[in-house]
Motif scaffolding. Structure first.
Motif, PDB file in Angstrom:
ATOM      1  N   MET A   1     -12.709  19.484 -55.143  1.00 41.38           N
ATOM      2  CA  MET A   1     -13.804  18.636 -55.605  1.00 41.38           C
ATOM      3  C   MET A   1     -15.003  18.864 -54.697  1.00 41.38           C
ATOM      4  O   MET A   1     -14.846  18.969 -53.481  1.00 41.38           O
ATOM      5  N   LEU A   2     -16.173  18.945 -55.299  1.00 38.36           N
ATOM      6  CA  LEU A   2     -17.397  19.207 -54.552  1.00 38.36           C
ATOM      7  C   LEU A   2     -18.356  18.048 -54.748  1.00 38.36           C
ATOM      8  O   LEU A   2     -18.712  17.708 -55.876  1.00 38.36           O
TER       9      LEU A   2
ATOM     10  N   LEU B   1     -21.274  18.625 -49.589  1.00 40.07           N
ATOM     11  CA  LEU B   1     -22.390  19.513 -49.288  1.00 40.07           C
ATOM     12  C   LEU B   1     -23.412  18.818 -48.392  1.00 40.07           C
ATOM     13  O   LEU B   1     -24.474  19.374 -48.115  1.00 40.07           O
ATOM     14  N   ARG B   2     -23.093  17.616 -47.935  1.00 39.63           N
ATOM     15  CA  ARG B   2     -24.038  16.731 -47.250  1.00 39.63           C
ATOM     16  C   ARG B   2     -24.845  17.394 -46.146  1.00 39.63           C
ATOM     17  O   ARG B   2     -26.047  17.260 -46.091  1.00 39.63           O
TER      18      ARG B   2
ATOM     19  N   GLY C   1      -7.900  23.470 -60.268  1.00 47.28           N
ATOM     20  CA  GLY C   1      -8.911  22.621 -60.867  1.00 47.28           C
ATOM     21  C   GLY C   1     -10.138  22.531 -59.991  1.00 47.28           C
ATOM     22  O   GLY C   1     -10.080  22.781 -58.783  1.00 47.28           O
ATOM     23  N   PHE C   2     -11.263  22.153 -60.629  1.00 44.41           N
ATOM     24  CA  PHE C   2     -12.531  22.062 -59.914  1.00 44.41           C
ATOM     25  C   PHE C   2     -13.366  20.968 -60.553  1.00 44.41           C
ATOM     26  O   PHE C   2     -13.731  21.051 -61.737  1.00 44.41           O
ATOM     27  N   ILE C   3     -13.644  19.922 -59.774  1.00 44.16           N
ATOM     28  CA  ILE C   3     -14.479  18.817 -60.243  1.00 44.16           C
ATOM     29  C   ILE C   3     -15.698  18.746 -59.338  1.00 44.16           C
ATOM     30  O   ILE C   3     -15.578  18.826 -58.117  1.00 44.16           O
ATOM     31  N   ILE C   4     -16.860  18.595 -59.961  1.00 46.64           N
ATOM     32  CA  ILE C   4     -18.092  18.467 -59.186  1.00 46.64           C
ATOM     33  C   ILE C   4     -18.718  17.110 -59.466  1.00 46.64           C
ATOM     34  O   ILE C   4     -18.671  16.605 -60.579  1.00 46.64           O
TER      35      ILE C   4
END
Length: 188
Positions: free
Chosen positions: A6-7, A40-41, A78-81
């Motif tokens: 997760m991003l 990404l902070r 999986g990839f959740i943004i």
């Protein structure tokens, strides 16, 4: 074990977007999958410079930490943004990251193909649907699977902690995360 990366694109320390992703992670883990949330902070993700070196290197030529995220994504199912909405769009760093991730995938055997995931938008008042559409393009052009939910994956929140007050939005995001997990389990 299957994993969902997760991003989180929020620049805030006490982020509603991060809170939504943390709640999604709990649901995914309840389904027996691993999760990892990367913020990404404090990263300085640059835009693609169209150098074409990714087709030779099988990674991005820019050295700003994105290659480490790409390697983790290669090992994920999986990839959740998640992104806050600023001026009706997703955060610039997120879109720069997604463009570069997509370029590396396309030049490296399409490692994103058939991964399961999708976007979540968090905003005070509006711009959610345009932001979701903007982020969805990444998933569709990379041959990924995007499950649905009970509504659009959007949460209304502004000040820290307000995401919880949008019960419908939270329920929708959590149902989406549950569907991501269940679909990964079905495919595997």
């Amino acid at each position: 074990m299957s994993k969902v990366l997760m991003l989180c694109a929020s620049p805030r320390k006490e982020s509603n977007t991060m809170h939504v992703l943390e709640e999604c992670a709990k649901t995914i883990e309840e389904n027996g999958l691993e999760t990892e949330i990367i913020s990404l902070r404090k990263k300085k993700i640059r835009s693609c410079i169209a150098c074409g070196k990714c087709s030779q290197l099988h990674q991005c030529a820019l050295k700003d930490g994105l290659n480490e995220i790409i390697e983790k994504l290669k090992d994920s199912d999986g990839f959740i943004i998640g992104s806050p909405v600023y001026f009706g769009t997703a955060r610039g760093e997120l879109m720069s990251a997604l463009q570069r991730i997509g370029m590396v995938s396309m030049s490296s055997g399409n490692f994103l193909s058939w991964k399961v995931g999708g976007p979540i938008a968090v905003a005070r008042r509006g711009g959610h649907t345009a932001t979701i559409q903007e982020m969805l393009m990444f998933f569709f052009i990379n041959d990924m699977i995007v499950p649905g939910s009970t509504y659009w994956n959007m949460v209304f929140a502004h000040q820290p902690g307000e995401a919880e007050k949008d019960t419908e939005g939270m329920k929708t995001a959590i149902k989406f995360a549950d569907n991501v997990a269940k679909l990964i389990l079905k495919i595997k």
